[in-house]
Write a protein that holds these residues in place. Structure first.
Motif, PDB file in Angstrom:
ATOM      1  N   GLY A  35      41.231  47.545  41.498  1.00 39.58           N
ATOM      2  CA  GLY A  35      40.009  46.776  40.702  1.00 39.58           C
ATOM      3  C   GLY A  35      40.526  46.697  39.309  1.00 39.58           C
ATOM      4  N   LYS A  85      33.985  50.450  35.210  1.00 41.42           N
ATOM      5  CA  LYS A  85      34.545  49.510  36.084  1.00 41.42           C
ATOM      6  C   LYS A  85      33.689  48.185  35.671  1.00 41.42           C
ATOM      7  CE  LYS A  85      34.314  52.351  40.641  1.00 41.42           C
ATOM      8  NZ  LYS A  85      33.781  52.358  41.855  1.00 41.42           N
ATOM      9  N   SER A 132      32.773  45.792  37.497  1.00 42.04           N
ATOM     10  CA  SER A 132      31.795  45.343  38.376  1.00 42.04           C
ATOM     11  C   SER A 132      30.473  46.137  38.054  1.00 42.04           C
ATOM     12  CB  SER A 132      31.911  45.717  39.826  1.00 42.04           C
ATOM     13  OG  SER A 132      32.385  47.181  39.875  1.00 42.04           O
ATOM     14  N   GLN A 133      30.641  47.165  37.055  1.00 40.78           N
ATOM     15  CA  GLN A 133      29.425  47.794  36.800  1.00 40.78           C
ATOM     16  C   GLN A 133      28.715  46.977  35.634  1.00 40.78           C
ATOM     17  OE1 GLN A 133      31.193  51.438  35.445  1.00 40.78           O
ATOM     18  NE2 GLN A 133      30.235  52.573  37.276  1.00 40.78           N
ATOM     19  N   ASP A 139      28.460  43.656  35.905  1.00 40.96           N
ATOM     20  CA  ASP A 139      27.778  42.398  36.861  1.00 40.96           C
ATOM     21  C   ASP A 139      28.748  42.189  38.137  1.00 40.96           C
ATOM     22  OD1 ASP A 139      25.448  40.660  36.946  1.00 40.96           O
ATOM     23  OD2 ASP A 139      26.970  39.454  37.690  1.00 40.96           O
ATOM     24  N   ARG A 140      28.282  42.058  39.303  1.00 33.56           N
ATOM     25  CA  ARG A 140      29.112  41.923  40.301  1.00 33.56           C
ATOM     26  C   ARG A 140      29.965  40.629  40.187  1.00 33.56           C
ATOM     27  NH1 ARG A 140      24.465  43.812  42.616  1.00 33.56           N
ATOM     28  NH2 ARG A 140      24.589  45.547  44.204  1.00 33.56           N
ATOM     29  N   SER A 141      29.557  39.797  39.432  1.00 37.79           N
ATOM     30  CA  SER A 141      30.372  38.580  39.210  1.00 37.79           C
ATOM     31  C   SER A 141      31.694  38.860  38.429  1.00 37.79           C
ATOM     32  CB  SER A 141      29.681  37.458  38.314  1.00 37.79           C
ATOM     33  OG  SER A 141      29.188  37.988  37.131  1.00 37.79           O
ATOM     34  N   CYS A 142      31.790  40.216  37.816  1.00 39.86           N
ATOM     35  CA  CYS A 142      32.863  40.639  36.931  1.00 39.86           C
ATOM     36  C   CYS A 142      33.985  41.496  37.763  1.00 39.86           C
ATOM     37  CB  CYS A 142      32.644  41.361  35.884  1.00 39.86           C
ATOM     38  SG  CYS A 142      31.628  40.273  34.873  1.00 39.86           S
ATOM     39  N   SER A 143      33.757  41.437  39.068  1.00 41.90           N
ATOM     40  CA  SER A 143      34.610  42.114  39.871  1.00 41.90           C
ATOM     41  C   SER A 143      35.904  41.565  39.998  1.00 41.90           C
ATOM     42  CB  SER A 143      34.208  42.178  41.366  1.00 41.90           C
ATOM     43  OG  SER A 143      34.412  41.051  42.121  1.00 41.90           O
ATOM     44  N   LYS A 144      37.071  42.302  40.236  1.00 40.22           N
ATOM     45  CA  LYS A 144      38.389  41.700  40.371  1.00 40.22           C
ATOM     46  C   LYS A 144      38.274  40.525  41.168  1.00 40.22           C
ATOM     47  CE  LYS A 144      43.179  43.063  41.277  1.00 40.22           C
ATOM     48  NZ  LYS A 144      43.467  42.324  42.313  1.00 40.22           N
ATOM     49  N   LYS A 204      35.845  38.583  42.259  1.00 34.63           N
ATOM     50  CA  LYS A 204      35.276  37.288  41.795  1.00 34.63           C
ATOM     51  C   LYS A 204      36.030  36.423  40.465  1.00 34.63           C
ATOM     52  CE  LYS A 204      31.584  37.525  44.243  1.00 34.63           C
ATOM     53  NZ  LYS A 204      31.217  36.340  45.249  1.00 34.63           N
TER      54      LYS A 204
END
Length: 369
Positions: free
Chosen positions: A233, A245, A247-248, A250-255, A257
Motif C-alpha cells: 500500500g 495509511k 487510505s486512513q 480517505d478511501r479515495s487515497c488508497s494505492k 484508487k
C-alpha cells in the motif's frame, strides 16, 4: 461513481475549444466515444453541431477577457460494465444533476462518455460564463457537492457505491488509528495523524484537482506530508518519521484508487530552485505541540523546547525526562503547580478520547447484523 474536477494548470492557457474537440474525438490510445451531447447552445445538441456550438461558446467567453479560468472540467468515473446499465437518457440525466448542484443548469456545456477497456467515464466541460448574465460561476467546496450527487445517482440507478471524499458513514474520518492514539498517550503531544485530519477537507480538495503524481506531491507538501510506498500500500509520512495509511485519510487515497487516477506511483521529483522558480511552500507545517491547551501552556512549552536543545549536555535522568512533553511535565510537577494542572488536563482529554472511541465501537457492534 467518482466525480473529480480537473483543475486548470497555472502555466496552461484555458482552451475550451480544444477540450470540446477532445471530448468528441476520444483521442486517448484505445479509447472510443460512447455517447455525446451539447447543452444550451442554439447551434444544436449533437456531435455534428459541435463546430458551431464551440464558436457560440467562445463568443460568450470573449465577454470576460480578464478571467483566466472560465472552464469547469468534470470527469465522472463508473465501475466496469456500468455502461450497459445506463441509456443515453440516463447519462444525460446524471449530467444534468451535477450541473444543477454546481449551479450550471443554464450554462453551455459539451459532454460525452468514453470507453477504454474497462474504464468507462464521462467528461463534462462547463462554460463558467453564464450565456445571458455573463456572470462567472465557480462553486465553493465543490468536492462535497460532487460526492452528494454521486451517492444520489448511485442509489437512483442501482450503481455500485464508491464512498468519496466526504463520506463518513462507514468510517469516522476523524478517528485516530491505534498507533496515533498510542503516540499521544505516550507523549501527550499532537500526533501526525491528528495534524493530517485537521486539514482533511483542504487536502482532499487539493488532491481532487491534481492531474498527476507530481501535482499530488505538491499538494501534500503544503501540509508537510510525503507519500511513499510501503508493503502493498501507501503511507503518508511526517518529517519525523510518523506514518499513517493513505487510505486512513480517505478511501479515495488508497494505492489502488490513486494509481487508477495517476498511473504507477512516481516518487516526488524535487525541483532545483532557480531564478523565476520557487519550491513548494509548506503552508501548514507539522510541529510537535501539546495535546491539551491552557492559557499558561506556552511558557512551559518554551521551557520544554529549550531543554530539548541541550538534552545531550544534561545528566542522564534529566535527559530522559526531556524525551517528550509527558515525561517533562511529570518531572516538573514536583516544583511547578502549573505542570500538575496540565497533567490533569491531559489525563482528562485522553480519558474522554478513549471513552468516545469505546462508545463508537459499542454503537457499531450494536448495529451490525
Amino acid at each position: 461513481m467518482i466525480a473529480t474536477r480537473i483543475g486548470k494548470k497555472s502555466d496552461v492557457p484555458d482552451n475550451y475549444t480544444r477540450l470540446g474537440e477532445y471530448i468528441a474525438a476520444a483521442e486517448e490510445k484505445g479509447e472510443k466515444l460512447h455517447q455525446f451531447w451539447i447543452r444550451n447552445c442554439d447551434a444544436g445538441t449533437n456531435i455534428e453541431d459541435l463546430d458551431l456550438a464551440l464558436l457560440e461558446i467562445e463568443a460568450v467567453r470573449r465577454h470576460k477577457p480578464d478571467i483566466a479560468d472560465k472552464t469547469y472540467h468534470l470527469v465522472v468515473s463508473f465501475r466496469p460494465g456500468e455502461q450497459d446499465k445506463l441509456t443515453k437518457d440516463d447519462l444525460m440525466a446524471i449530467e444534468a444533476e451535477y450541473a444543477k448542484a454546481l449551479g450550471y443548469s443554464d450554462h453551455q456545456r459539451v459532454a460525452g462518455t468514453h470507453i477504454n477497456t474497462d474504464n468507462f467515464h464521462m467528461h463534462i466541460a462547463f462554460n463558467k460564463v453564464h450565456p445571458e448574465t455573463l456572470k462567472v460561476i465557480t462553486p465553493h467546496r465543490d468536492f462535497k457537492i460532487l460526492a452528494k450527487v454521486s451517492r444520489e445517482m448511485e442509489k437512483k440507478y442501482g450503481l455500485a457505491i464508491d464512498p468519496g471524499m466526504t463520506d463518513g458513514k462507514e468510517r469516522d474520518p476523524n478517528k485516530l488509528s491505534p498507533a496515533a492514539r498510542d503516540y499521544e498517550a505516550h507523549t501527550w503531544q499532537e500526533s501526525f495523524q491528528r495534524h493530517v485530519l485537521k486539514h482533511r477537507g483542504e487536502i482532499l480538495e487539493g488532491l481532487g484537482k491534481a492531474k498527476n503524481w507530481q501535482e499530488a506531491h505538491e499538494v501534500l507538501a503544503e501540509y508537510d506530508i510525503s507519500i511513499k510506498l510501503r508493503g502493498n500500500g501507501m503511507v503518508l509520512m511526517s518529517p519525523d518519521g510518523q506514518a499513517m495509511k493513505a487510505s486512513q485519510l480517505d478511501r479515495s487515497c488508497s494505492k489502488k484508487k490513486l494509481e487508477e487516477r495517476f498511473g504507477v506511483f512516481e516518487a516526488r521529483q524535487d525541483k532545483q530552485p532557480s531564478k523565476g522558480l520557487h519550491q513548494t511552500r509548506t503552508r501548514h507545517r507539522y510541529k510537535p505541540r501539546p495535546l491539551a491547551r491552557h492559557r499558561n501552556t506556552p511558557a512551559l512549552w518554551r521551557r520544554y523546547l529549550s531543554t530539548r536543545k541541550t538534552i545531550h549536555r544534561q545528566p542522564k535522568l534529566t535527559a530522559r525526562a526531556s524525551r517528550n512533553w509527558k515525561t517533562f511535565l511529570l518531572m516538573e510537577a514536583y516544583q511547578d503547580p502549573l505542570s500538575m494542572v496540565l497533567i490533569l488536563a491531559h489525563q482528562e482529554l485522553l480519558r474522554s478520547t478513549l471513552k468516545t472511541s469505546h462508545q463508537n465501537k459499542m454503537l457499531t457492534l450494536a448495529h451490525d447484523p
